[in-house]
Design a protein around this motif. Structure first.
Motif, PDB file in Angstrom:
ATOM      1  N   ASN A 128      32.654  46.638 -11.500  1.00  0.00           N
ATOM      2  CA  ASN A 128      32.472  48.051 -11.153  1.00  0.00           C
ATOM      3  C   ASN A 128      33.253  48.365  -9.884  1.00  0.00           C
ATOM      4  OD1 ASN A 128      31.656  50.651 -10.672  1.00  0.00           O
ATOM      5  ND2 ASN A 128      29.484  50.168 -10.359  1.00  0.00           N
ATOM      6  N   ARG A 129      34.430  48.944 -10.031  1.00  0.00           N
ATOM      7  CA  ARG A 129      35.276  49.246  -8.878  1.00  0.00           C
ATOM      8  C   ARG A 129      34.700  50.370  -8.022  1.00  0.00           C
ATOM      9  NH1 ARG A 129      40.292  46.766  -8.986  1.00  0.00           N
ATOM     10  NH2 ARG A 129      40.054  44.840 -10.183  1.00  0.00           N
ATOM     11  N   GLN A 130      33.695  51.098  -8.535  1.00  0.00           N
ATOM     12  CA  GLN A 130      33.062  52.167  -7.770  1.00  0.00           C
ATOM     13  C   GLN A 130      31.901  51.659  -6.928  1.00  0.00           C
ATOM     14  OE1 GLN A 130      34.344  55.374  -7.857  1.00  0.00           O
ATOM     15  NE2 GLN A 130      35.947  54.350  -9.040  1.00  0.00           N
ATOM     16  N   LEU A 131      31.592  50.372  -7.046  1.00  0.00           N
ATOM     17  CA  LEU A 131      30.458  49.795  -6.328  1.00  0.00           C
ATOM     18  C   LEU A 131      30.697  49.856  -4.819  1.00  0.00           C
ATOM     19  CD1 LEU A 131      27.781  48.377  -7.143  1.00  0.00           C
ATOM     20  CD2 LEU A 131      28.951  46.204  -6.780  1.00  0.00           C
ATOM     21  N   VAL A 132      29.654  50.184  -4.066  1.00  0.00           N
ATOM     22  CA  VAL A 132      29.756  50.229  -2.618  1.00  0.00           C
ATOM     23  C   VAL A 132      29.649  48.810  -2.073  1.00  0.00           C
ATOM     24  CG1 VAL A 132      28.756  51.125  -0.490  1.00  0.00           C
ATOM     25  CG2 VAL A 132      28.772  52.545  -2.547  1.00  0.00           C
ATOM     26  N   LEU A 133      30.673  48.385  -1.337  1.00  0.00           N
ATOM     27  CA  LEU A 133      30.740  47.032  -0.791  1.00  0.00           C
ATOM     28  C   LEU A 133      30.083  46.980   0.587  1.00  0.00           C
ATOM     29  CD1 LEU A 133      34.436  46.318  -1.866  1.00  0.00           C
ATOM     30  CD2 LEU A 133      32.329  45.772  -3.117  1.00  0.00           C
ATOM     31  N   LYS A 134      29.973  45.749   1.137  1.00  0.00           N
ATOM     32  CA  LYS A 134      29.262  45.566   2.399  1.00  0.00           C
ATOM     33  C   LYS A 134      30.149  44.882   3.434  1.00  0.00           C
ATOM     34  CE  LYS A 134      24.889  45.298  -0.142  1.00  0.00           C
ATOM     35  NZ  LYS A 134      23.690  44.465  -0.454  1.00  0.00           N
ATOM     36  N   ASP A 135      29.565  44.594   4.593  1.00  0.00           N
ATOM     37  CA  ASP A 135      30.322  44.093   5.741  1.00  0.00           C
ATOM     38  C   ASP A 135      31.188  42.879   5.421  1.00  0.00           C
ATOM     39  OD1 ASP A 135      28.766  45.357   8.525  1.00  0.00           O
ATOM     40  OD2 ASP A 135      27.757  45.487   6.603  1.00  0.00           O
ATOM     41  N   LEU A 136      30.623  41.871   4.774  1.00  0.00           N
ATOM     42  CA  LEU A 136      31.351  40.632   4.525  1.00  0.00           C
ATOM     43  C   LEU A 136      32.382  40.762   3.413  1.00  0.00           C
ATOM     44  CD1 LEU A 136      28.491  37.985   4.932  1.00  0.00           C
ATOM     45  CD2 LEU A 136      30.273  38.636   6.566  1.00  0.00           C
ATOM     46  N   ASP A 137      32.414  41.917   2.762  1.00  0.00           N
ATOM     47  CA  ASP A 137      33.427  42.168   1.725  1.00  0.00           C
ATOM     48  C   ASP A 137      34.682  42.804   2.313  1.00  0.00           C
ATOM     49  OD1 ASP A 137      31.538  41.369  -0.287  1.00  0.00           O
ATOM     50  OD2 ASP A 137      30.627  43.350  -0.129  1.00  0.00           O
ATOM     51  N   LEU A 138      34.628  43.158   3.597  1.00  0.00           N
ATOM     52  CA  LEU A 138      35.766  43.809   4.251  1.00  0.00           C
ATOM     53  C   LEU A 138      36.675  42.731   4.842  1.00  0.00           C
ATOM     54  CD1 LEU A 138      37.093  46.472   5.121  1.00  0.00           C
ATOM     55  CD2 LEU A 138      35.657  46.438   7.166  1.00  0.00           C
ATOM     56  N   HIS A 139      37.803  42.497   4.204  1.00  0.00           N
ATOM     57  CA  HIS A 139      38.674  41.382   4.571  1.00  0.00           C
ATOM     58  C   HIS A 139      39.976  41.830   5.231  1.00  0.00           C
ATOM     59  CE1 HIS A 139      35.906  38.957   2.317  1.00  0.00           C
ATOM     60  NE2 HIS A 139      36.207  39.537   1.164  1.00  0.00           N
ATOM     61  N   HIS A 140      40.106  43.111   5.556  1.00  0.00           N
ATOM     62  CA  HIS A 140      41.340  43.619   6.138  1.00  0.00           C
ATOM     63  C   HIS A 140      41.080  44.197   7.527  1.00  0.00           C
ATOM     64  CE1 HIS A 140      43.374  43.173   2.306  1.00  0.00           C
ATOM     65  NE2 HIS A 140      42.454  43.911   1.710  1.00  0.00           N
ATOM     66  N   CYS A 141      42.127  44.218   8.324  1.00  0.00           N
ATOM     67  CA  CYS A 141      42.080  44.875   9.626  1.00  0.00           C
ATOM     68  C   CYS A 141      42.851  46.185   9.502  1.00  0.00           C
ATOM     69  CB  CYS A 141      42.715  43.978  10.691  1.00  0.00           C
ATOM     70  SG  CYS A 141      42.834  44.761  12.319  1.00  0.00           S
ATOM     71  N   TYR A 142      42.206  47.299   9.804  1.00  0.00           N
ATOM     72  CA  TYR A 142      42.843  48.599   9.679  1.00  0.00           C
ATOM     73  C   TYR A 142      43.219  49.127  11.065  1.00  0.00           C
ATOM     74  CZ  TYR A 142      41.126  48.489   4.912  1.00  0.00           C
ATOM     75  OH  TYR A 142      40.893  48.136   3.611  1.00  0.00           O
ATOM     76  N   LYS A 143      44.488  49.453  11.224  1.00  0.00           N
ATOM     77  CA  LYS A 143      44.957  49.993  12.492  1.00  0.00           C
ATOM     78  C   LYS A 143      44.839  51.513  12.480  1.00  0.00           C
ATOM     79  CE  LYS A 143      48.022  46.286  13.929  1.00  0.00           C
ATOM     80  NZ  LYS A 143      49.358  45.930  14.456  1.00  0.00           N
ATOM     81  N   LEU A 144      44.271  52.039  13.554  1.00  0.00           N
ATOM     82  CA  LEU A 144      44.065  53.479  13.650  1.00  0.00           C
ATOM     83  C   LEU A 144      45.304  54.173  14.184  1.00  0.00           C
ATOM     84  CD1 LEU A 144      40.471  53.475  15.176  1.00  0.00           C
ATOM     85  CD2 LEU A 144      41.095  53.811  12.797  1.00  0.00           C
ATOM     86  N   GLN A 145      45.493  55.406  13.768  1.00  0.00           N
ATOM     87  CA  GLN A 145      46.606  56.197  14.280  1.00  0.00           C
ATOM     88  C   GLN A 145      46.413  56.459  15.766  1.00  0.00           C
ATOM     89  OE1 GLN A 145      46.235  59.621  11.741  1.00  0.00           O
ATOM     90  NE2 GLN A 145      47.728  58.869  10.250  1.00  0.00           N
ATOM     91  N   ASP A 146      47.510  56.742  16.443  1.00  0.00           N
ATOM     92  CA  ASP A 146      47.462  57.009  17.883  1.00  0.00           C
ATOM     93  C   ASP A 146      46.462  58.125  18.185  1.00  0.00           C
ATOM     94  OD1 ASP A 146      49.385  55.131  18.242  1.00  0.00           O
ATOM     95  OD2 ASP A 146      51.064  56.546  18.398  1.00  0.00           O
ATOM     96  N   GLY A 147      45.585  57.872  19.144  1.00  0.00           N
ATOM     97  CA  GLY A 147      44.613  58.875  19.561  1.00  0.00           C
ATOM     98  C   GLY A 147      43.332  58.879  18.754  1.00  0.00           C
ATOM     99  N   ILE A 148      43.360  58.256  17.566  1.00  0.00           N
ATOM    100  CA  ILE A 148      42.176  58.271  16.705  1.00  0.00           C
ATOM    101  C   ILE A 148      41.119  57.289  17.189  1.00  0.00           C
ATOM    102  CG2 ILE A 148      41.330  57.764  14.381  1.00  0.00           C
ATOM    103  CD1 ILE A 148      42.773  60.377  14.534  1.00  0.00           C
ATOM    104  N   SER A 149      41.559  56.124  17.664  1.00  0.00           N
ATOM    105  CA  SER A 149      40.619  55.069  18.052  1.00  0.00           C
ATOM    106  C   SER A 149      39.623  55.535  19.105  1.00  0.00           C
ATOM    107  CB  SER A 149      41.388  53.848  18.565  1.00  0.00           C
ATOM    108  OG  SER A 149      40.500  52.825  18.975  1.00  0.00           O
TER     109      SER A 149
END
Length: 269
Positions: free
Chosen positions: A197-218
């Motif tokens: 089920n690709r629509q399933l809501v995942l949890k903390d340990l399922d997040l395997h990427h680091c996302y960089k925020l745009q300038d000023g967003i962080s």
């Protein structure tokens, strides 16, 4: 259940204040009711559903909150009362057994609530409204209405429900959804279930990427989270999480905008 009948009534009673100072203490505790007999009445039209009683919780306050979000009364009613049925969402309701629905236009989420949950929201309404006014960029759930339907015949139970903004209604397809609590205990989803089920809501340990925020967003995001968690702490609420939606850009867009090894991340209002 007679939703168009309720819509007509709501449209007639749509006087909205744009100043929170116009609201008084009685507005935060008001719970007006209206009978909707199938045969109609002097103030309600004929409808095909069974007789029921519609109850509104603090209608003037929620109209003001909808005004803050830029929602016109007729647009709100059109979303909730379209000819298309609400869509049942396949997400667990936790210990309360709540049911979640999405409107046909995806703008709102409708959640059934218990009597105690409705009472808690009413108790928090003054401080919640103050927070929303002072923090227009708040990430706290945007509540648009609290209602109850009670059949007039038989011994069927009353149904209370709250109407909330659909945070992930952005105009972009959402490829992954995460419910983040900042904890690792029990915070993973079985791989088989996530794959099925690709629509399933995942949890903390399922997040395997680091996302960089745009300038000023962080800085904006961190400051808003601090303000929102301070409000929740003051309200005595500790069971909350951050809902994160991820949209994957097309390969050529990713190649153009990727920065280092991280993934680009945009904050949408």
């Amino acid at each position: 259940m007679g939703r168009w009948s309720v819509a007509s009534r709501a449209l007639r009673d749509s006087q909205t204040t744009s100043d929170p100072g116009d609201l008084d203490a009685e507005d935060f505790t008001a719970t007006p009711k209206q009978d909707f007999p199938r045969s109609g009445s002097r103030v309600t039209p004929v409808h095909p559903a069974e007789d029921f009683v519609w109850k509104d919780y603090a209608p003037a306050v929620f109209r003001f909150l909808r005004h803050l979000s830029g929602t016109h009364p007729s647009a709100y009613v059109a979303s909730l009362c379209s000819d298309q049925s609400l869509r049942l969402l396949a997400c667990p309701g936790g210990r309360s057994g709540a049911m979640f629905y999405a409107t046909a236009d995806e703008r709102y989420i409708v959640k059934t609530v218990t009597k105690s949950e409705a009472r808690l929201l009413m108790q928090l309404l003054p401080s919640y409204m103050q927070h929303v006014v002072q923090q227009p960029g708040t990430l706290v759930t945007k509540f648009h209405g609290l209602h109850r339907i009670e059949p007039m015949q038989g011994n069927r139970r009353k149904v209370r429900f709250v109407v909330m903004s659909n945070t992930l209604c952005t105009g972009l397809p959402i490829h992954k959804r995460f419910d983040l609590k900042g904890s690792t205990a029990g915070r993973s989803t079985p791989a088989e279930a996530a794959e099925a089920n690709r629509q399933l809501v995942l949890k903390d340990l399922d997040l395997h990427h680091c996302y960089k925020l745009q300038d000023g967003i962080s800085g904006r995001l961190k400051a808003q989270i601090v303000a929102d968690t301070a409000f929740l702490c003051a309200a005595g609420i500790m069971d909350y999480s951050l809902l994160l939606g991820v949209h994957h850009k097309q390969p050529q867009q990713q190649q153009q905008q990727q920065n280092g090894d991280g993934r680009s991340f945009a904050l949408h209002d």
